[in-house]
Write an enzyme that holds these catalytic residues in place. Sequence first.
Site: not given
Ligand code: ADQ
Length: 749
Positions: A450, A656
């Site tokens: 991921h 990311d």
């Molecule tokens: P993450 O690093 O966690 O995931 P991301 O893909 O942006 O990053 O996902 C974050 C999730 O957390 C999103 O679904 C978002 O809605 C939720 N989120 C963020 N802030 C929030 C808040 N304040 N309240 C509630 N929800 C919140 C890892 C990798 C990424 C990759 C994903 C999936 O780092 O690059 O996209 O896995 O493979």
Amino acid sequence: MDGSNGSSTQHWLTLARHTPLGILCDLDGTLVPFARTPDEARPDAGAIDLVNTLAAQPGVTMAIVSGRPKAWLEAFFPSPHVFLVAEHGAARRGMGAWENVGEIDPAPLEELATRLELLAGRHPGALVERKQTTVALHYRQVQRGRRGELLVEAYGIIDTFVARNPAFERLEGVLVAEVRPASVKKSSAVPWVRELAGGSPRLLALGDDVTDEHMFRVVGPTDEPIVVRTTERRRTAARWELDDSNEVRAVLRWLHGVRAGQTPLPVVLPREINQREPVAALASRDLLVVSNRLPEFRPVEGDDGERKRSVGGLVSALEPALRSRGGMWLGWSGKTVPSSEPVTTGVSDQSDASGVQLAWVDYTESWYRDYYAGFCNGTLWPLFHSFPSRVEMSDAGWSAYREVHEAFADFAAPHTSSRATIWAHDYHLLLFAHVMRQRGHGGPMGHFLHIPFPSLDIFAMLPWAAQLMDALLDYDLLGFHTPQHVANFLACASALLPAKVSDDVVKHRGRETHVAAMPIGIIPDAFQEAPEPTVLEEIDGLMRILGDAKLVLGVDRLDYTKGIPERLHAFGRMLEMFPEWRGKVSLVQISVPSRADVPLYAEQRATIEAIVGRLNGEFGEAAWVPVRYLYRSYGKQQLSQLYRAAAVGYVTPLRDGMNLVAKEYVAAQDPEEPGVLMLSQFAGAAVEMQDAVLTNPYHIDGMARDLDRSLRMRRDERKARHAKLLATVERSNAVTWAESFLDALASCR
Ligand code: ADQ
């Protein structure tokens, strides 16, 4: 000959000669091979003749036990000597007359069938079969990669129906989801046939489907349950197995010959199922998903043993796949135990409504420190995100990394058939295929990373780089978000190992590992639902505080890779470069707490708060606060409303893997009045989302100009860009992602 030994032949001869003998035989997938549609799967003359011949034999009670409707069965088996059990036991025909079993009011099924038919109309190949007391949705003919999408919706409809009508239950068959009366099961056929046979009969029960398991479970110790392995392998209550309907017919013909006084050589005999073959305790193990955390439950603080479900993105993506295949999800419970205590593991109740079984391993405190906070988040996370200066390395970390993999495998191996498909996730589980192969796992294993895969010069900093790479090649399929991650991986494999590397395959130690870019998606619908009134009120309240100012929104886990300080600096820079925006735009940064006990993360939080204070001090006015920083988590509905209210989705990670916030922001927009997505060129999402305003988060002046441009963008341009972005987000969603990974994994072999 199948190589059965003499004692097995003797066993079957004794059964074949026993009088009375009762035979309970399923049709589809057992006596009759599967066809493309239920209509095409008709018993042929050979099958009908065989059944009639057995039914006519003295001392034999021959029953067809099927999920098919009464009239359909009767059309093929008019002879009253053949006993019929229809619709999984809801109706049966004894001596020529039908009787209903139990009082079932089928009226509520009408509406369900209509809704499923509408759904099936939108999914080529899907088919709804209406019967008197059951409704079945067949999806055998739906293209493999498209089944997940259908099932997400179908389960939504079916589960709501079942919740409102508890007299009915959902049942997973082989590529069919069926709703039927909860009180009716094929097991009721067993005592019925026993009674019809009279005396002290021995019974032979044959079936391939999960519905046949009900028969297998209630047969007696001198009866013989045989499972036909037509499609999936699953945990079974049967003692014997056959491969297909040809073998079933061969056995039945042989049985008939023996009873007729001939002594035919058996062409094939049922094979005893090796009970030592490690199979799970409770259910089908066709798919094992392994991830560090079980996204479906959050351990309760000060754990009292209660585990609560929560629905995360990965769960929604994988649930249809797990449901349609049957499976288990293994991960860390989120709980730590003192290192002196034995590690505890557990498995959830199979009756869980989602049909997905959860299994967990607790971590010892030293594993938490050296494996989770140490090697995973202190070494691999910064290294893979190309932050070499933040990388911490220790031998203790590497050794804990290996130890935890051994612990996961020790748990997984006895719970998983050696032929099951395994899908492991992320940097926490890079060695999992290796430790499972050491335990004899022969089935397909895939891994999805991921986060980014770094370039060779960064990856080679790891003292264990070659070992890690070697272990990764025990997987059959490695999935990454972008072609660049794939290219980095291939370059590392070819530099660090004596491996043969081509575009998408690495050959090493006589094995082949396929490598592919498969960008993950979201479930867009989840960000488009109408909000509940309380959610609207909450978000309206927040918007009132902002007044007329346009909203620029940042949403992240609090992590240094997300580039939050840089984003804040760029916002301040924009207010300097374009003072006309002062008082007219506010930045709301929402950060969900993450890894708060890791010092680096606590430090990051303090840095961000200091910058916010500085910006508000420098630019703030009595009626306008430039930056609002919310250190908290929001629900999906709240997030959707915030996304929708924001003029700019400010998504600027330094690095990311993908970044789902970018996709969620797009999904939540009003297509008639959409906001602008500003996206870091270093997020994996940038590959697919070229219609965003792409920005370089390391270049503060540039980012300030891009923000100004985004805020000024005219409606027609915003609409045009949004339409293209939305099409991308909808096309490659979370479910299609999971299905295509599993399809690719299946075709690796
Ligand atoms: P993450 O690093 O966690 O995931 P991301 O893909 O942006 O990053 O996902 C974050 C999730 O957390 C999103 O679904 C978002 O809605 C939720 N989120 C963020 N802030 C929030 C808040 N304040 N309240 C509630 N929800 C919140 C890892 C990798 C990424 C990759 C994903 C999936 O780092 O690059 O996209 O896995 O493979």
